[in-house]
Design a protein around this motif. Structure first.
Motif, short mmCIF file in Angstrom:
data_model
loop_
_atom_site.label_atom_id
_atom_site.label_comp_id
_atom_site.label_asym_id
_atom_site.label_seq_id
_atom_site.Cartn_x
_atom_site.Cartn_y
_atom_site.Cartn_z
N GLY A 21 4.29 0.91 -14.69
CA GLY A 21 3.11 0.39 -15.07
C GLY A 21 3.76 -0.51 -13.76
O GLY A 21 3.87 -1.22 -13.23
N GLY A 22 2.69 -1.40 -14.50
CA GLY A 22 1.86 -3.30 -13.16
C GLY A 22 1.12 -2.98 -13.63
O GLY A 22 -0.10 -2.42 -14.52
N VAL A 23 0.85 -3.97 -12.02
CA VAL A 23 -0.90 -4.54 -12.34
C VAL A 23 -1.59 -3.29 -12.09
O VAL A 23 -1.53 -1.94 -11.74
N GLU A 24 -3.06 -3.02 -12.91
CA GLU A 24 -3.82 -2.29 -12.44
C GLU A 24 -4.43 -2.30 -11.39
O GLU A 24 -4.59 -2.74 -10.57
N LEU A 25 -3.94 -1.00 -10.50
CA LEU A 25 -4.71 -0.71 -8.93
C LEU A 25 -5.76 -0.68 -8.94
O LEU A 25 -5.74 -1.42 -7.46
N LYS A 26 -6.72 -0.65 -9.70
CA LYS A 26 -8.18 -0.59 -9.00
C LYS A 26 -8.19 -1.81 -8.82
O LYS A 26 -9.44 -2.46 -8.65
N GLU A 27 -7.58 -3.07 -9.24
CA GLU A 27 -7.68 -4.90 -9.10
C GLU A 27 -7.69 -5.15 -7.91
O GLU A 27 -7.10 -6.27 -7.83
N VAL A 28 -6.72 -4.58 -7.15
CA VAL A 28 -6.80 -4.54 -5.50
C VAL A 28 -6.74 -4.27 -4.32
O VAL A 28 -7.47 -2.86 -4.85
N ASN A 29 -6.63 -4.28 -3.73
CA ASN A 29 -8.03 -4.64 -2.50
C ASN A 29 -6.48 -4.05 -1.06
O ASN A 29 -5.77 -5.01 -0.37
N PHE A 30 -6.34 -2.22 -0.36
CA PHE A 30 -5.48 -1.97 -0.66
C PHE A 30 -5.23 -1.92 0.64
O PHE A 30 -4.73 -1.49 1.97
N LYS A 31 -6.00 -2.46 1.38
CA LYS A 31 -6.91 -2.93 3.12
C LYS A 31 -5.64 -4.27 3.35
O LYS A 31 -5.63 -4.37 4.23
N THR A 32 -5.43 -4.94 2.27
CA THR A 32 -4.99 -6.27 2.42
C THR A 32 -3.60 -6.71 1.65
O THR A 32 -2.98 -7.39 1.49
N TYR A 33 -3.76 -5.33 0.38
CA TYR A 33 -2.26 -5.91 -1.11
C TYR A 33 -3.78 -7.46 -1.41
O TYR A 33 -2.46 -8.06 -2.00
N LEU A 43 -10.11 -10.05 -7.81
CA LEU A 43 -9.89 -11.23 -8.80
C LEU A 43 -10.45 -12.42 -7.63
O LEU A 43 -10.27 -13.37 -8.73
N HIS A 44 -8.76 -12.77 -7.33
CA HIS A 44 -7.97 -14.03 -7.24
C HIS A 44 -7.73 -14.09 -5.73
O HIS A 44 -7.09 -13.57 -5.58
N PRO A 45 -9.24 -14.72 -5.00
CA PRO A 45 -8.80 -15.17 -3.60
C PRO A 45 -7.30 -15.67 -2.77
O PRO A 45 -7.59 -16.89 -3.75
N GLY A 46 -6.70 -15.21 -2.11
CA GLY A 46 -5.71 -16.01 -1.82
C GLY A 46 -4.49 -15.41 -2.47
O GLY A 46 -3.05 -15.98 -2.63
N LEU A 47 -4.01 -14.63 -3.43
CA LEU A 47 -3.23 -13.93 -4.69
C LEU A 47 -2.78 -12.84 -4.09
O LEU A 47 -4.33 -11.51 -3.70
N TYR A 48 -2.47 -12.70 -3.43
CA TYR A 48 -1.55 -10.99 -3.20
C TYR A 48 -0.56 -10.31 -3.99
O TYR A 48 0.27 -11.76 -4.09
N GLY A 68 4.57 -5.29 1.57
CA GLY A 68 4.99 -6.24 2.27
C GLY A 68 4.01 -6.75 4.27
O GLY A 68 4.07 -7.77 3.50
N PHE A 69 4.79 -5.40 4.44
CA PHE A 69 3.53 -5.12 5.83
C PHE A 69 2.31 -6.17 6.22
O PHE A 69 2.13 -6.58 6.97
N ILE A 70 1.49 -5.31 5.18
CA ILE A 70 0.14 -5.20 4.78
C ILE A 70 -0.12 -6.66 4.41
O ILE A 70 -1.49 -6.99 5.50
N ALA A 71 0.33 -6.76 3.45
CA ALA A 71 -0.11 -7.96 3.13
C ALA A 71 0.61 -9.28 3.88
O ALA A 71 -0.55 -10.38 4.09
N ALA A 72 1.03 -9.77 4.81
CA ALA A 72 1.61 -10.31 5.65
C ALA A 72 0.69 -10.18 6.94
O ALA A 72 0.01 -12.07 7.03
N LYS A 73 0.62 -9.42 7.37
CA LYS A 73 -1.14 -9.82 8.26
C LYS A 73 -2.14 -9.95 7.83
O LYS A 73 -2.61 -10.54 9.00
N ALA A 74 -2.16 -9.48 6.25
CA ALA A 74 -4.03 -9.62 6.06
C ALA A 74 -3.55 -11.67 6.51
O ALA A 74 -4.86 -11.98 6.11
N ILE A 75 -2.05 -11.80 5.26
CA ILE A 75 -2.43 -13.17 5.14
C ILE A 75 -2.53 -13.87 6.52
O ILE A 75 -3.00 -15.11 6.56
#
Length: 405
Positions: free
Chosen positions: A346-358, A362-367, A391-398
């Motif tokens: 369970g958790g946040v619906e996967l369609k609502e997340v960009n998996f290139k950046t995590y 819906l909210h730019p700047g929220l990972y 964590g690694f991919i989100a870090a790189k994108a941020i």
């Protein structure tokens, strides 16, 4: 307090994200943890040894261990997966070892080694760790995000939510427009009181297990416990069947093939051969199959054949024995948590997340990283692998987002 990046959640995914951001940039990074301690799940994982990841090094094979997230993780695993995790830890002085079943642990066999590595890296790269900071609200503001905690207001240009299975944070995210797939337990053992099992706690064998009335089936090591069934075969079944078994209120019947891959016909043939070859021996003294002696004797006792000689066994009794060995039925009444490793589907619906950046769509700047997403895996180091990859991919994108603008 002002910071460039605020990571909410002081667990595996949170620390891995924070350290990688700080190590790759001069950004100010803070971790806000609701509890008094950080990395508590890391501490107890793998029986206190911390099963860091798994020795599956091909992305398309690795994704098969995720009942939820298989499709979405293909791309991320091509960017950062098990081999990269090993290199990451070993380059920071943590020696790892691969065990026979593919699980990877620190050579020290202590989760404290991983915790010390994270705390040392955090200190080295200036990550601020804020404990006792439960988050009350997250608001988008002109400069980024304003996060209200129980103690103070934290302002950040980017926010990473890495809170695992935290219902309060899911509620906050829902309030921000995200869809939450309702959580149900995954990775649990089966409760069963059955006369066959009573004298057999501790017996382990390879078996195939089916949930009657569903398509759920699983093969692998099965462990008989004081409360019922455990072991990889059961845990896999609980992960893949997390929603179905929840719908059944954990009341269902399983069929166990104690002979693993052998069919009823195979078993019958082998039993008949043994009858011809050892007519004077009792069934209890002539174990036919590669199963533990206690289990063989237990099955024979259950159907009253332990002390009968092979010469005296009837056709009907041989059929009953073959049936009991290949499709024994057990009523399951409830579940138990596997060790302390509570995993949630369970958790946040996967369609609502960009998996290139995590990043949230819906909210730019929220990972979103780790188990806050509707991703979970079977036991064996795979849930941690999801934490490290996200964590690694989100870090790189941020780092890319905040240092290029």
């Amino acid at each position: 307090m002002e910071t460039d990046v605020l990571v909410i959640g002081g667990g595996a995914a949170g620390f891995f994200t924070a350290i990688n951001i700080a190590a790759q940039s001069n950004l100010k990074v803070a971790i806000a943890e609701r509890g008094k301690e950080v990395l508590t799940k890391v501490k107890i994982s793998g029986g206190g040894r911390c099963n860091v990841t798994h020795a599956e090094f091909i992305p398309k094979e690795l994704v098969k261990f995720y009942p939820r997230g298989e499709k979405e993780l293909k791309g991320p695993f091509h960017t950062f997966m098990s081999g990269d995790v090993m290199e990451w830890f070993e380059s920071r002085g943590v020696a790892l070892k691969i065990e026979e079943d593919g699980r990877i642990f620190p050579v020290t066999d202590s989760s404290q080694t991983i915790i010390d590595c994270f705390l040392n890296e955090s200190k080295k790269h200036g990550v601020t760790i804020l404990k006792g900071m439960p988050v009350k609200s997250i608001h988008k503001v002109a400069s980024g995000y304003q996060v209200q905690t129980a103690k103070e207001v934290l302002n950040a240009k980017a926010v990473v939510v890495a809170t695992g299975s935290n219902p309060k944070i899911w509620q906050l995210l829902e309030g921000m427009g995200h869809s939450i797939v309702p959580p149900v337990p995954s990775l649990f053992t089966f409760n069963c009181t059955n006369s066959l099992l009573k004298p057999l706690p501790g017996v382990a064998t390879m078996a195939t297990v089916k949930v009657v009335g569903t398509k759920l089936t699983s093969s692998g090591p099965l462990l008989i416990t004081h409360w019922g069934f455990s072991g990889p075969a059961i845990l896999k079944l609980s992960a893949w069947g997390a929603r179905d078994l929840s719908d059944l209120n954990y009341q269902f019947t399983i069929q166990v093939n104690w002979l693993h891959q052998l069919t009823f016909e195979d078993a019958l043939e082998m039993l008949k051969t043994t009858k011809e070859e050892h007519p004077k021996k009792t069934l209890g003294n002539a174990k036919v199959f590669d199963v533990p002696k206690r289990l063989w004797e237990g099955v024979l006792t259950e159907i009253g054949l332990l002390d009968i000689r092979w010469a005296d066994i009837s056709k009907k009794q041989i059929n009953a024995l073959a049936h009991e060995l290949t499709s024994a039925a057990f009523q399951i009444n409830g579940k138990s948590t596997f060790k302390e490793e509570f995993v949630t589907a369970g958790g946040v619906e996967l369609k609502e997340v960009n998996f290139k950046t995590y990043e949230s769509k819906l909210h730019p700047g929220l990972y979103l990283a780790g188990e806050v997403l509707n991703i979970d895996a079977i036991t064996g180091g795979f849930n941690f692998q999801n934490a490290w990859t996200s964590g690694f991919i989100a870090a790189k994108a941020i780092v890319s987002q905040l240092t290029e603008h």
